[in-house]
Design an enzyme around this catalytic site. Structure first.
Site, PDB file in Angstrom:
ATOM      1  N   GLY A  18       0.786  -1.217   0.000  1.00  0.00           N
ATOM      2  CA  GLY A  18       0.000   0.000   0.000  1.00  0.00           C
ATOM      3  C   GLY A  18       0.825   1.277   0.000  1.00  0.00           C
ATOM      4  O   GLY A  18       1.824   1.417  -0.711  1.00  0.00           O
ATOM      5  N   TYR A 154     -10.215   2.591  15.133  1.00  0.00           N
ATOM      6  CA  TYR A 154      -9.441   3.186  14.046  1.00  0.00           C
ATOM      7  C   TYR A 154      -9.603   4.695  14.048  1.00  0.00           C
ATOM      8  O   TYR A 154      -8.621   5.447  13.999  1.00  0.00           O
ATOM      9  CB  TYR A 154      -9.910   2.602  12.715  1.00  0.00           C
ATOM     10  CG  TYR A 154      -9.179   3.148  11.510  1.00  0.00           C
ATOM     11  CD1 TYR A 154      -7.938   2.645  11.147  1.00  0.00           C
ATOM     12  CD2 TYR A 154      -9.742   4.157  10.732  1.00  0.00           C
ATOM     13  CE1 TYR A 154      -7.268   3.134  10.036  1.00  0.00           C
ATOM     14  CE2 TYR A 154      -9.082   4.652   9.622  1.00  0.00           C
ATOM     15  CZ  TYR A 154      -7.845   4.143   9.276  1.00  0.00           C
ATOM     16  OH  TYR A 154      -7.194   4.642   8.187  1.00  0.00           O
ATOM     17  N   LEU A 193      -5.252  -3.424  -1.565  1.00  0.00           N
ATOM     18  CA  LEU A 193      -6.271  -3.860  -0.614  1.00  0.00           C
ATOM     19  C   LEU A 193      -7.655  -3.377  -1.040  1.00  0.00           C
ATOM     20  O   LEU A 193      -8.629  -4.143  -1.047  1.00  0.00           O
ATOM     21  CB  LEU A 193      -5.944  -3.349   0.789  1.00  0.00           C
ATOM     22  CG  LEU A 193      -6.989  -3.635   1.881  1.00  0.00           C
ATOM     23  CD1 LEU A 193      -7.152  -5.136   2.076  1.00  0.00           C
ATOM     24  CD2 LEU A 193      -6.600  -2.951   3.187  1.00  0.00           C
TER      25      LEU A 193
END
Length: 259
Positions: A18, A154, A193
């Site tokens: 990523g 998160y 992803l």
């Protein structure tokens, strides 16, 4: 590509995929010597061979392993100039009602404590440079400003590390260090992803449209664009940029798009 990072040594956490992998490539392309970490050794070694960098298997939340990591950077290159605190995850997260204490603790360990340890050890290493110079960049998220209801940990940790960047930036100034600390807040980035998520859905085109429709610019960010921002903040061109939170989300969080 211009070698504006020639002679600098960089550390990237979570550098095997990523944004992390894209940044490893970008920093190396701009002349930096890059050390990067992760848990995927085979992928890491392959990337290291491609860019002429050094991969170290390491988990950011492992406090006891940090001194050995910094020792490897110093043994290989003798200094540290750039640190990109990129490692993070949302796996296992949930809403405030549903999140387990195990998931909460794991994500806080990686996303928040891991970033703190990155910044702490980077400052200690950069303080050894002549003039105590360096640039530290924290990868936060647009969800620091616009939290997600179904990803409470998160969202919370990404907001916390923005405050961490500001606190560390002020501290470095007070210590008369010329070490800069900034946070970047990406929006949706088209990583492998995200592509895999889209392709796993019954209607990938519809999911892509949802992701792209979040931003008034009507697309996702490219990994290379986020890596470019990191490279700028790492360079001497950003010598007076510290304590900033820089959004790179195509105006997603700038305001409401209306109906």
């Amino acid at each position: 590509m211009a070698s504006r990072l020639e002679g600098k040594v960089a550390l990237v956490t979570g550098g095997t995929s990523g944004i992390g992998a894209g940044t490893v490539r970008r920093l190396a392309a701009e002349g930096a010597k890059v050390v990067f970490t992760g848990s995927k050794a085979e992928i890491g070694e392959a990337l290291a061979a491609q860019v002429g960098g050094l991969f170290v298997s390491h988990r950011v939340e492992d406090a006891e392993a940090w001194p050995a990591l910094i020792d490897k950077v110093m043994e290989a290159y003798g200094r540290l100039d750039i640190a990109f605190a990129n490692a993070g995850t949302e796996q296992g997260d949930a809403s405030i009602e549903d999140v387990s204490i195990e998931a909460w603790s794991r994500l806080v360990g990686i996303n928040q404590t891991g970033v703190m340890l990155t910044v702490q050890h980077a400052i200690r290493a950069m303080a050894r440079n002549e003039g105590a110079t360096g640039s530290i960049i924290i990868n936060s998220s647009m969800n620091a400003a616009r939290p997600l209801g179904n990803y409470v940990t998160y969202s919370t940790t990404k907001a916390a590390v923005v405050a961490l960047a500001k606190s560390a930036a002020v501290y470095c100034g007070q210590k008369k260090y010329r070490i800069r600390v900034n946070a970047i807040l990406p929006g949706v980035v088209e990583t492998d992803l995200i592509r895999n998520i889209m392709e796993s859905m019954p209607d990938p085109a519809a999911v892509r449209a949802i992701y792209e429709g979040m931003a008034p610019l009507n697309r996702m960010a490219r990994v290379e664009e986020v890596a470019g921002l990191v490279a700028y903040l790492a360079s001497d061109e950003a010598a007076f940029v510290s304590g900033a939170e820089i959004t790179i989300d195509g105006a997603t969080t700038a305001g409401m798009m209306g109906v």
